[in-house]
Motif scaffolding. Structure first.
Motif, PDB file in Angstrom:
ATOM      1  N   LEU A  77       0.816  -1.270   0.035  1.00 62.76           N
ATOM      2  CA  LEU A  77       0.028  -0.124  -0.104  1.00 62.76           C
ATOM      3  C   LEU A  77       0.661   1.314  -0.160  1.00 62.76           C
ATOM      4  O   LEU A  77       0.265   2.250  -0.271  1.00 62.76           O
ATOM      5  N   GLY A  78       2.131   1.163   0.167  1.00 68.58           N
ATOM      6  CA  GLY A  78       2.926   2.366   0.219  1.00 68.58           C
ATOM      7  C   GLY A  78       2.494   2.868   1.583  1.00 68.58           C
ATOM      8  O   GLY A  78       2.461   2.195   2.855  1.00 68.58           O
ATOM      9  N   PHE A  79       2.719   4.315   1.781  1.00 71.59           N
ATOM     10  CA  PHE A  79       2.258   4.981   3.180  1.00 71.59           C
ATOM     11  C   PHE A  79       0.835   5.287   3.016  1.00 71.59           C
ATOM     12  O   PHE A  79       0.028   5.638   2.152  1.00 71.59           O
ATOM     13  N   PHE A  80       0.327   5.090   4.420  1.00 69.79           N
ATOM     14  CA  PHE A  80      -1.254   5.233   4.348  1.00 69.79           C
ATOM     15  C   PHE A  80      -1.442   5.387   6.006  1.00 69.79           C
ATOM     16  O   PHE A  80      -0.612   5.289   6.823  1.00 69.79           O
ATOM     17  N   ALA A  81      -2.747   5.921   6.319  1.00 65.29           N
ATOM     18  CA  ALA A  81      -3.187   6.373   7.539  1.00 65.29           C
ATOM     19  C   ALA A  81      -3.740   4.963   8.035  1.00 65.29           C
ATOM     20  O   ALA A  81      -4.907   4.820   7.557  1.00 65.29           O
ATOM     21  N   GLU A  82      -3.660   4.762   9.313  1.00 65.45           N
ATOM     22  CA  GLU A  82      -3.972   3.351   9.710  1.00 65.45           C
ATOM     23  C   GLU A  82      -5.344   3.675  10.350  1.00 65.45           C
ATOM     24  O   GLU A  82      -5.382   4.636  11.261  1.00 65.45           O
ATOM     25  N   LYS A  83      -6.527   2.909  10.071  1.00 71.07           N
ATOM     26  CA  LYS A  83      -7.748   3.088  10.825  1.00 71.07           C
ATOM     27  C   LYS A  83      -8.458   4.454  10.179  1.00 71.07           C
ATOM     28  O   LYS A  83      -9.140   5.067  11.010  1.00 71.07           O
ATOM     29  N   LEU A  84      -7.947   5.052   9.109  1.00 72.74           N
ATOM     30  CA  LEU A  84      -8.543   6.478   8.793  1.00 72.74           C
ATOM     31  C   LEU A  84     -10.151   6.144   8.230  1.00 72.74           C
ATOM     32  O   LEU A  84     -10.238   4.985   7.405  1.00 72.74           O
ATOM     33  N   THR A  85     -11.094   6.826   8.666  1.00 68.70           N
ATOM     34  CA  THR A  85     -12.277   6.525   8.470  1.00 68.70           C
ATOM     35  C   THR A  85     -12.750   6.733   6.830  1.00 68.70           C
ATOM     36  O   THR A  85     -12.206   8.061   6.399  1.00 68.70           O
TER      37      THR A  85
END
Length: 216
Positions: free
Chosen positions: A202-210
């Motif tokens: 996924l590369g960089f991502f915000a965990e548990k982002l709504t």
């Protein structure tokens, strides 16, 4: 004063078929690469009363900025960019030049990004969203988009219009995240702090982002 708009795109990840980061393709089309645009705002009421002189001059793809130094001398610098928008630029012209390519790239499977930066009062909010005194519900009308609507509502309107005209089923999800003092917050969960993670898939991502599905 002016705000700067950066637009860019990269291929979307194709899922978890490969554990290595997706190889970035470079398109020969200008709309697929990073481009820089500068928009000059009109003088404020205070500046108009003071009979101030505009320190920015634009011609074609050149932007010249003059600054008065503390020793009384004028320092001038000229830069070449992709797009220059004068103070009388209309919102529709800005979208047709900067925003429509973002939607085209997303429709063709590319991630698209738009960054706006500049000092306070330079016109970022006006360019991205529209006038602050414009009611949210008046941005959209049965006949189309409000003439003063900024880039974001125009992008939404364009995407939803294409979806309704397409025979393919589409799922649209929206997330809102704020980055402040090197911390990230989920704005759809009451400004709950979230962590930034990284993975090969996924590369960089915000965990548990709504993320919420939208249809209008």
């Amino acid at each position: 004063s002016f705000c700067t708009l950066l637009r860019g795109g990269s291929p979307m990840s194709q899922g978890k078929e490969s554990k290595s980061p997706p190889r970035r393709r470079r398109s020969k089309r200008p709309s697929d690469s990073v481009c820089v645009a500068v928009r000059l705002r009109p003088p404020s009421k205070k500046e108009a009363k003071q009979d101030g002189v505009c320190a920015v001059a634009m011609k074609d793809m050149s932007c010249n900025v003059k600054a008065l130094r503390t020793d009384g001398q004028v320092k001038s610098k000229t830069v070449t960019i992709d797009h220059c928008f004068e103070k009388d630029c209309e919102q529709e012209e800005l979208y047709n030049t900067i925003g429509r390519g973002l939607v085209d790239n997303a429709w063709n499977g590319f991630n698209s990004s738009l960054l706006a930066y500049g000092q306070t009062g330079s016109g970022k909010t006006h360019s991205v969203f529209g006038p602050v005194d414009l009611e949210e519900l008046t941005l959209f009308a049965p006949t189309g988009i409000h003439p003063q609507a900024g880039l974001v509502p125009r992008v939404f309107h364009d995407i939803l219009t294409r979806v309704t005209q397409s025979e393919t089923e589409h799922i649209i999800e929206v997330a809102m995240m704020e980055i402040y003092l090197e911390r990230t917050f989920d704005l759809l969960r009451g400004r709950v702090q979230v962590d930034i993670r990284g993975s090969n898939e996924l590369g960089f991502f915000a965990e548990k982002l709504t993320k919420r599905r939208v249809a209008s």
